[in-house]
Design a protein around this motif. Structure first.
Motif, mmCIF file in Angstrom:
data_model
loop_
_atom_site.group_PDB
_atom_site.id
_atom_site.type_symbol
_atom_site.label_atom_id
_atom_site.label_comp_id
_atom_site.label_asym_id
_atom_site.label_seq_id
_atom_site.Cartn_x
_atom_site.Cartn_y
_atom_site.Cartn_z
ATOM 1 N N GLY A 1 46.785 3.626 35.928
ATOM 2 C CA GLY A 1 46.822 4.857 36.728
ATOM 3 C C GLY A 1 48.141 5.000 37.493
ATOM 4 O O GLY A 1 48.647 6.110 37.673
ATOM 5 N N LEU A 2 48.716 3.880 37.936
ATOM 6 C CA LEU A 2 50.001 3.938 38.644
ATOM 7 C C LEU A 2 51.097 4.428 37.692
ATOM 8 O O LEU A 2 51.972 5.200 38.079
ATOM 9 N N VAL A 3 51.013 4.004 36.448
ATOM 10 C CA VAL A 3 52.011 4.447 35.459
ATOM 11 C C VAL A 3 51.896 5.963 35.267
ATOM 12 O O VAL A 3 52.908 6.673 35.223
ATOM 13 N N CYS A 4 50.659 6.459 35.196
ATOM 14 C CA CYS A 4 50.463 7.908 35.041
ATOM 15 C C CYS A 4 51.095 8.650 36.211
ATOM 16 O O CYS A 4 51.780 9.653 36.032
ATOM 17 N N ASN A 5 50.878 8.155 37.442
ATOM 18 C CA ASN A 5 51.448 8.792 38.621
ATOM 19 C C ASN A 5 52.976 8.685 38.616
ATOM 20 O O ASN A 5 53.678 9.653 38.884
ATOM 21 N N ALA A 6 53.483 7.503 38.293
ATOM 22 C CA ALA A 6 54.941 7.307 38.295
ATOM 23 C C ALA A 6 55.597 8.232 37.267
ATOM 24 O O ALA A 6 56.651 8.814 37.535
ATOM 25 N N LEU A 7 54.957 8.404 36.107
ATOM 26 C CA LEU A 7 55.544 9.269 35.078
ATOM 27 C C LEU A 7 55.601 10.724 35.536
ATOM 28 O O LEU A 7 56.469 11.483 35.102
ATOM 29 N N GLU A 8 54.692 11.097 36.420
ATOM 30 C CA GLU A 8 54.736 12.468 36.952
ATOM 31 C C GLU A 8 55.937 12.640 37.878
ATOM 32 O O GLU A 8 56.653 13.639 37.809
ATOM 33 N N PHE A 9 56.172 11.630 38.730
ATOM 34 C CA PHE A 9 57.369 11.677 39.577
ATOM 35 C C PHE A 9 58.612 11.676 38.677
ATOM 36 O O PHE A 9 59.534 12.475 38.862
ATOM 37 N N ILE A 10 58.613 10.781 37.692
ATOM 38 C CA ILE A 10 59.783 10.665 36.808
ATOM 39 C C ILE A 10 60.021 11.986 36.082
ATOM 40 O O ILE A 10 61.144 12.506 36.056
ATOM 41 N N TYR B 1 61.637 14.692 38.088
ATOM 42 C CA TYR B 1 63.081 14.547 38.352
ATOM 43 C C TYR B 1 63.867 14.468 37.041
ATOM 44 O O TYR B 1 65.012 14.017 37.010
ATOM 45 N N GLY B 2 63.227 14.858 35.946
ATOM 46 C CA GLY B 2 63.933 14.903 34.660
ATOM 47 C C GLY B 2 64.242 13.541 34.057
ATOM 48 O O GLY B 2 65.111 13.421 33.191
ATOM 49 N N GLY B 3 63.554 12.505 34.507
ATOM 50 C CA GLY B 3 63.823 11.166 33.968
ATOM 51 C C GLY B 3 62.998 10.876 32.719
ATOM 52 O O GLY B 3 62.040 11.584 32.414
ATOM 53 N N THR B 4 63.377 9.835 32.002
ATOM 54 C CA THR B 4 62.612 9.409 30.821
ATOM 55 C C THR B 4 62.541 7.888 30.808
ATOM 56 O O THR B 4 63.349 7.211 31.447
ATOM 57 N N VAL B 5 61.615 7.365 30.037
ATOM 58 C CA VAL B 5 61.455 5.910 29.931
ATOM 59 C C VAL B 5 61.824 5.440 28.527
ATOM 60 O O VAL B 5 62.457 4.396 28.325
ATOM 61 N N VAL B 6 61.394 6.244 27.546
ATOM 62 C CA VAL B 6 61.654 5.914 26.137
ATOM 63 C C VAL B 6 62.071 7.220 25.463
ATOM 64 O O VAL B 6 61.542 8.278 25.809
ATOM 65 N N ASP B 7 63.020 7.180 24.520
ATOM 66 C CA ASP B 7 63.361 8.440 23.837
ATOM 67 C C ASP B 7 62.539 8.606 22.552
ATOM 68 O O ASP B 7 61.724 7.740 22.211
ATOM 69 N N ASP C 1 69.149 8.368 36.176
ATOM 70 C CA ASP C 1 69.062 8.847 37.565
ATOM 71 C C ASP C 1 67.719 9.504 37.882
ATOM 72 O O ASP C 1 67.265 9.470 39.021
ATOM 73 N N GLY C 2 67.094 10.116 36.862
ATOM 74 C CA GLY C 2 65.787 10.733 37.097
ATOM 75 C C GLY C 2 64.784 9.676 37.563
ATOM 76 O O GLY C 2 64.000 9.898 38.499
ATOM 77 N N VAL C 3 64.811 8.506 36.934
ATOM 78 C CA VAL C 3 63.898 7.434 37.321
ATOM 79 C C VAL C 3 64.259 6.935 38.725
ATOM 80 O O VAL C 3 63.381 6.719 39.565
ATOM 81 N N ARG C 4 65.554 6.816 38.993
ATOM 82 C CA ARG C 4 65.986 6.382 40.349
ATOM 83 C C ARG C 4 65.456 7.350 41.416
ATOM 84 O O ARG C 4 64.890 6.939 42.414
ATOM 85 N N GLU C 5 65.670 8.646 41.169
ATOM 86 C CA GLU C 5 65.235 9.640 42.171
ATOM 87 C C GLU C 5 63.715 9.625 42.336
ATOM 88 O O GLU C 5 63.193 9.760 43.436
ATOM 89 N N ALA C 6 63.014 9.453 41.216
ATOM 90 C CA ALA C 6 61.550 9.458 41.258
ATOM 91 C C ALA C 6 61.021 8.286 42.081
ATOM 92 O O ALA C 6 60.162 8.446 42.953
ATOM 93 N N LEU C 7 61.564 7.088 41.817
ATOM 94 C CA LEU C 7 61.087 5.912 42.558
ATOM 95 C C LEU C 7 61.486 6.018 44.027
ATOM 96 O O LEU C 7 60.736 5.579 44.917
ATOM 97 N N THR C 8 62.638 6.611 44.283
ATOM 98 C CA THR C 8 63.074 6.795 45.673
ATOM 99 C C THR C 8 62.081 7.703 46.404
ATOM 100 O O THR C 8 61.710 7.442 47.550
ATOM 101 N N MET C 9 61.618 8.763 45.728
ATOM 102 C CA MET C 9 60.652 9.668 46.357
ATOM 103 C C MET C 9 59.310 8.962 46.572
ATOM 104 O O MET C 9 58.676 9.112 47.620
#
Ligand code: GLC
Length: 417
Positions: A190-199, A202-208, A218-226
């Motif tokens: 569930g935390l991954v689902c929430n984190a992916l929403e933040f990511i 902010y336009g971030g991705t984990v896998v292409d 940077d999208g992942v950086r901004e998301a985790l910062t928020m």
């Protein structure tokens, strides 16, 4: 006379026993593995199924509320070739893993025999249960993250994450609230689902699209910062990292939380006067935006048949019923779960019971799928650990991003060996 009566009663009892025994013998038991269901929808589904198919008896083996634990229980049993579960519910992220490992039965021949029209189902979910050209499960309900808010306190829900923080600071204390925001922040899927929403927001991705690890962006950086900012702003309960779906529901239903991130099924609990103190004051809308708009994670569940089931036809009859029009309607009415059988979005009863289904069909189509990768479970675990550490202040955002990239690439290299 008394004696005759005695004999007659004994004979009647004997006959009744014989009928019961014969019936019990004819009934096939379907062992079914599914998690807890506070809404009671599954009980209704089983009752409706057993009425429609009196030759079957369903034995519900309850799975743990934490879906990672149920996943591991299933993998342990299925990889050992056991047949203790005939059917089991399957998260939308499992089909590739389960079909590749040979845990589940391809259901194409059943679909053909029964002439099921799959074009009535959401294509995205049909695709999710298709792997290498075969269907390995039937989609049941769809899921997408939504923002729940107290409509008696909040007139216009927050458009951005920063606004969410500001509103919590301003309004906590009103309407009996003691905290601002609850989300699924325990260390699990569930935390991954929430984190992916933040990511995503902010336009971030984990896998292409080719399966390469792209998490260092940077999208992942901004998301985790928020996310960390939300923790640090004190708008969540002190034990926020113990919260899964039900803990969030309970806190919102008790009137303590002003906002909650949850799936559409939460509505069945928080908008029901029997289980909620705030049943009449529930607003539901899209999640707040980051710099790249609002994003919602695609979730959902389907049903699979154990490859080693001793009763595959009975298991199929169960799957067909539960995921068919009647089964999905019961689930939408009782559990507020979004259908994947699309004609139900035009069903007036379903819509009247679920005001939060407005635009849901579109939201499901626009939702962010979790990384599609044969090593998804490893990717998820890496995210769970590192995101948790950031939230608990045990790691900086930069350290987490670098660690995630390295660990995900190691897992990929290991898999490709
Ligand atoms: C919901 C979703 C599922 C997701 C889970 C996380 O059950 O439908 O896809 O993995 O929540 O807790």
């Amino acid at each position: 006379m008394k004696k005759l009566l005695g004999i007659a009663v004994a004979l009647a009892l004997f006959a009744a026993m014989m009928v019961t025994a014969a019936f019990a013998e004819e009934q096939t038991v379907i062992n079914m593995f599914y998690g807890t269901d506070p809404s009671g929808a599954l009980d209704s589904l089983i009752a409706a199924f057993e009425e429609a198919y009196p030759q079957y008896k369903v034995n519900w083996i309850e799975a743990p509320a934490n879906q990672d634990t149920s996943h591991d229980m299933l993998v342990t049993s299925l990889s050992a070739g056991e047949s203790i579960y005939d059917v089991f519910s399957c998260n939308v992220i499992w089909p590739a893993e389960f079909s590749q490992a040979g845990y589940c039965l391809a259901i194409d021949r059943f679909i053909e025999e029964d002439d099921l029209d799959l074009s009535e189902y959401s294509q995205g979910y049909i695709d999710a249960y298709t792997f290498q050209g075969k269907m390995w499960g039937m989609p049941w309900y769809g899921n997408v993250g939504q923002l729940y808010y107290r409509s008696d306190v909040i007139t216009t829900p927050p458009a951005t994450w920063d606004e969410l923080i500001d509103m919590c600071k301003e309004y906590v204390g009103q309407g009996g609230s003691t905290t601002g925001y609850v989300m699924q922040a325990a260390q699990y899927e569930g935390l991954v689902c929430n984190a992916l929403e933040f990511i995503g927001s902010y336009g971030g991705t984990v896998v292409d699209g080719d399966g390469n690890i792209t998490v260092n962006n940077d999208g992942v950086r901004e998301a985790l910062t928020m996310m960390k900012k939300i923790v640090d702003s004190g708008i969540m309960p002190a034990n926020f990292n113990a919260f899964m779906e039900n803990e969030c529901n309970n806190m919102f239903a008790s009137g303590e939380a002003l906002f909650m991130r949850n799936w559409p099924g939460a509505y069945a609990t928080v908008a029901n006067p029997e289980s909620s103190k705030v049943a009449d004051n529930v607003g539901v809308t899209v999640l707040p935006s980051g710099s790249d708009g609002s994003a919602a994670t695609l979730g959902g569940w389907g049903w699979m048949i154990n490859r080693n089931s001793e009763n595959p036809k009975a298991a199929w009859d169960f799957v067909k019923f539960v995921t068919g029009p009647e089964g999905q309607k019961i689930n939408a009415l009782v559990a507020s779960q979004p259908p994947t059988y699309l004609p139900l979005y035009d069903d007036e009863e379903v819509l009247a019971a679920n005001p939060h289904f407005a635009n849901l069909r579109e939201s499901l189509e626009a939702a962010v799928a979790r990384p599609v990768s044969p090593i998804y479970t490893a990717i998820s675990e890496i995210m769970q650990i590192n995101v948790s550490k950031v939230l608990l202040g045990q790691m900086t955002v930069e350290e987490a991003v670098v660690a995630m990239e390295q660990q995900m690439n190691e897992s990929l290299a290991e898999y490709n060996k």
